[in-house]
Design a protein around this motif. Structure first.
Motif, PDB file in Angstrom:
ATOM      1  N   LEU A 132      34.146  52.580  32.536  1.00 63.32           N
ATOM      2  CA  LEU A 132      33.969  51.264  33.021  1.00 63.32           C
ATOM      3  C   LEU A 132      33.790  51.548  34.816  1.00 63.32           C
ATOM      4  CD1 LEU A 132      37.077  49.363  31.502  1.00 63.32           C
ATOM      5  CD2 LEU A 132      34.416  49.031  31.248  1.00 63.32           C
ATOM      6  N   ALA A 133      32.779  50.868  35.145  1.00 62.77           N
ATOM      7  CA  ALA A 133      32.834  50.832  36.637  1.00 62.77           C
ATOM      8  C   ALA A 133      33.502  49.947  37.381  1.00 62.77           C
ATOM      9  CB  ALA A 133      31.347  50.803  36.856  1.00 62.77           C
ATOM     10  N   LEU A 134      33.879  50.495  38.696  1.00 60.99           N
ATOM     11  CA  LEU A 134      34.375  49.334  39.453  1.00 60.99           C
ATOM     12  C   LEU A 134      33.419  48.490  40.174  1.00 60.99           C
ATOM     13  CD1 LEU A 134      36.903  48.343  40.965  1.00 60.99           C
ATOM     14  CD2 LEU A 134      36.379  50.195  42.853  1.00 60.99           C
ATOM     15  N   VAL A 135      33.390  47.330  39.832  1.00 59.50           N
ATOM     16  CA  VAL A 135      32.433  46.154  40.393  1.00 59.50           C
ATOM     17  C   VAL A 135      32.885  45.525  41.768  1.00 59.50           C
ATOM     18  CG1 VAL A 135      31.019  44.186  40.029  1.00 59.50           C
ATOM     19  CG2 VAL A 135      31.555  45.915  38.041  1.00 59.50           C
ATOM     20  N   ILE A 136      32.070  45.533  42.742  1.00 55.95           N
ATOM     21  CA  ILE A 136      32.551  45.024  43.918  1.00 55.95           C
ATOM     22  C   ILE A 136      31.433  44.079  44.423  1.00 55.95           C
ATOM     23  CG2 ILE A 136      31.298  46.932  45.256  1.00 55.95           C
ATOM     24  CD1 ILE A 136      33.422  46.491  47.521  1.00 55.95           C
ATOM     25  N   TRP A 137      31.890  43.084  45.009  1.00 53.90           N
ATOM     26  CA  TRP A 137      31.001  41.998  45.323  1.00 53.90           C
ATOM     27  C   TRP A 137      31.452  41.332  46.759  1.00 53.90           C
ATOM     28  CZ3 TRP A 137      26.490  40.480  42.318  1.00 53.90           C
ATOM     29  CH2 TRP A 137      25.828  39.319  42.977  1.00 53.90           C
ATOM     30  N   CYS A 138      30.590  41.300  47.680  1.00 55.59           N
ATOM     31  CA  CYS A 138      31.190  41.145  49.065  1.00 55.59           C
ATOM     32  C   CYS A 138      30.190  39.975  49.771  1.00 55.59           C
ATOM     33  CB  CYS A 138      30.978  42.305  49.880  1.00 55.59           C
ATOM     34  SG  CYS A 138      32.469  43.679  49.419  1.00 55.59           S
ATOM     35  N   SER A 139      30.959  39.250  50.716  1.00 55.69           N
ATOM     36  CA  SER A 139      30.198  38.196  51.385  1.00 55.69           C
ATOM     37  C   SER A 139      30.782  38.287  52.693  1.00 55.69           C
ATOM     38  CB  SER A 139      30.109  36.997  50.587  1.00 55.69           C
ATOM     39  OG  SER A 139      31.526  36.582  50.513  1.00 55.69           O
TER      40      SER A 139
ATOM     41  N   THR B  15      35.158  40.744  46.204  1.00 53.55           N
ATOM     42  CA  THR B  15      35.946  40.501  44.817  1.00 53.55           C
ATOM     43  C   THR B  15      35.736  41.895  44.353  1.00 53.55           C
ATOM     44  OG1 THR B  15      35.388  38.312  44.838  1.00 53.55           O
ATOM     45  CG2 THR B  15      35.844  39.239  42.843  1.00 53.55           C
ATOM     46  N   MET B  16      36.868  42.409  43.726  1.00 44.36           N
ATOM     47  CA  MET B  16      36.669  43.669  42.916  1.00 44.36           C
ATOM     48  C   MET B  16      37.030  43.294  41.599  1.00 44.36           C
ATOM     49  SD  MET B  16      36.354  45.584  45.373  1.00 44.36           S
ATOM     50  CE  MET B  16      36.718  47.340  44.920  1.00 44.36           C
ATOM     51  N   LYS B  17      36.430  43.828  40.768  1.00 48.29           N
ATOM     52  CA  LYS B  17      36.566  43.846  39.240  1.00 48.29           C
ATOM     53  C   LYS B  17      36.758  45.116  38.405  1.00 48.29           C
ATOM     54  CE  LYS B  17      35.072  41.189  35.210  1.00 48.29           C
ATOM     55  NZ  LYS B  17      35.060  42.437  34.071  1.00 48.29           N
ATOM     56  N   TRP B  18      37.765  45.410  37.553  1.00 51.46           N
ATOM     57  CA  TRP B  18      37.828  46.537  36.754  1.00 51.46           C
ATOM     58  C   TRP B  18      38.343  46.255  35.496  1.00 51.46           C
ATOM     59  CZ3 TRP B  18      41.769  49.802  35.076  1.00 51.46           C
ATOM     60  CH2 TRP B  18      41.169  51.085  34.533  1.00 51.46           C
ATOM     61  N   ASP B  19      37.800  46.510  34.499  1.00 56.13           N
ATOM     62  CA  ASP B  19      38.273  45.943  33.129  1.00 56.13           C
ATOM     63  C   ASP B  19      38.776  44.375  33.185  1.00 56.13           C
ATOM     64  OD1 ASP B  19      38.698  46.180  30.486  1.00 56.13           O
ATOM     65  OD2 ASP B  19      40.675  47.477  30.859  1.00 56.13           O
ATOM     66  N   GLN B  20      39.788  44.401  32.748  1.00 54.84           N
ATOM     67  CA  GLN B  20      40.337  42.821  32.925  1.00 54.84           C
ATOM     68  C   GLN B  20      40.729  42.536  34.213  1.00 54.84           C
ATOM     69  OE1 GLN B  20      39.898  40.748  30.187  1.00 54.84           O
ATOM     70  NE2 GLN B  20      38.668  42.378  29.462  1.00 54.84           N
ATOM     71  N   LYS B  21      40.964  43.266  35.097  1.00 59.84           N
ATOM     72  CA  LYS B  21      41.806  42.946  36.521  1.00 59.84           C
ATOM     73  C   LYS B  21      40.613  42.572  37.550  1.00 59.84           C
ATOM     74  CE  LYS B  21      44.879  46.795  35.981  1.00 59.84           C
ATOM     75  NZ  LYS B  21      45.480  48.118  36.533  1.00 59.84           N
TER      76      LYS B  21
END
Length: 141
Positions: free
Chosen positions: A47-54, A88-94
Motif C-alpha cells: 500500500l502506497a501512502l497517498v498525498i494530495w496537496c493544495s 490530505t494523507m491516506k494510507w489503507d483506511q487511515k
C-alpha cells in the motif's frame, strides 16, 4: 487639530510598517521555504501512502509514495503572511488532513534552515526543520 491627527495617523502607520518589516520580515514580504513530506513507513507492504496537496493558489495534485519516497515543493510566503498549504494523507483506511505549511506556525519553527519536513509513519506525523531531529506533531486520528 485635523493636521495634528493626520500627522499622528501617518506616524502610527509608519511605525507599524517598520515593525513588520524589521522585526517580523516573514510576515511582510515573501520568504522562500522548502516543504517535504516523506513516507517513513517501515512496514509499507504493497500500500502506497497517498498525498494530495493544495494551497490558496490551487490544487497541486496527488502522488502515491512508496516507503522512503518523498514529495516536496518550494514556496514563497505572501505579503502579510497568508500562505497556507493543506495536504490530505491516506494510507489503507487511515486518512488525515493537515497544514503542511502555515505562516503563523511555521515561519518561526522552519526559519533556521527555511526547511519544513514531515515524516509520516504508522503512528503519526513527525516534524523537523533539519531532517535530523524529528518531533511527533500529531497522530493519524
Amino acid at each position: 487639530m485635523k493636521t495634528l491627527n493626520s500627522i499622528l495617523l501617518i506616524f502610527c502607520l509608519a511605525i507599524g510598517i517598520i515593525f513588520m518589516s524589521v522585526l517580523q520580515p516573514q510576515h511582510f514580504y515573501g520568504v522562500e521555504y522548502d516543504v517535504r513530506v516523506i513516507n517513513g513507513f517501515t512496514n509499507n507492504s504493497s500500500l502506497a501512502l497517498v498525498i494530495w496537496c493544495s494551497s490558496e493558489e490551487g490544487d497541486m495534485g496527488g502522488r502515491a509514495l512508496q516507503a522512503g519516497d518523498d514529495y516536496g515543493w518550494r514556496l514563497r510566503t505572501k505579503i502579510w503572511g497568508t500562505t497556507d498549504f493543506m495536504c490530505t494523507m491516506k494510507w489503507d483506511q487511515k486518512r488525515r488532513r493537515f497544514h503542511a505549511f502555515k505562516v503563523p506556525r511555521d515561519s518561526l519553527r522552519c526559519n533556521l534552515f527555511r526547511k519544513c519536513s514531515w515524516l509520516v509513519k504508522e503512528d503519526g506525523f513527525y516534524f523537523s526543520n533539519d531532517e535530523v531531529n524529528w518531533k511527533k506533531d500529531f497522530s493519524w486520528y
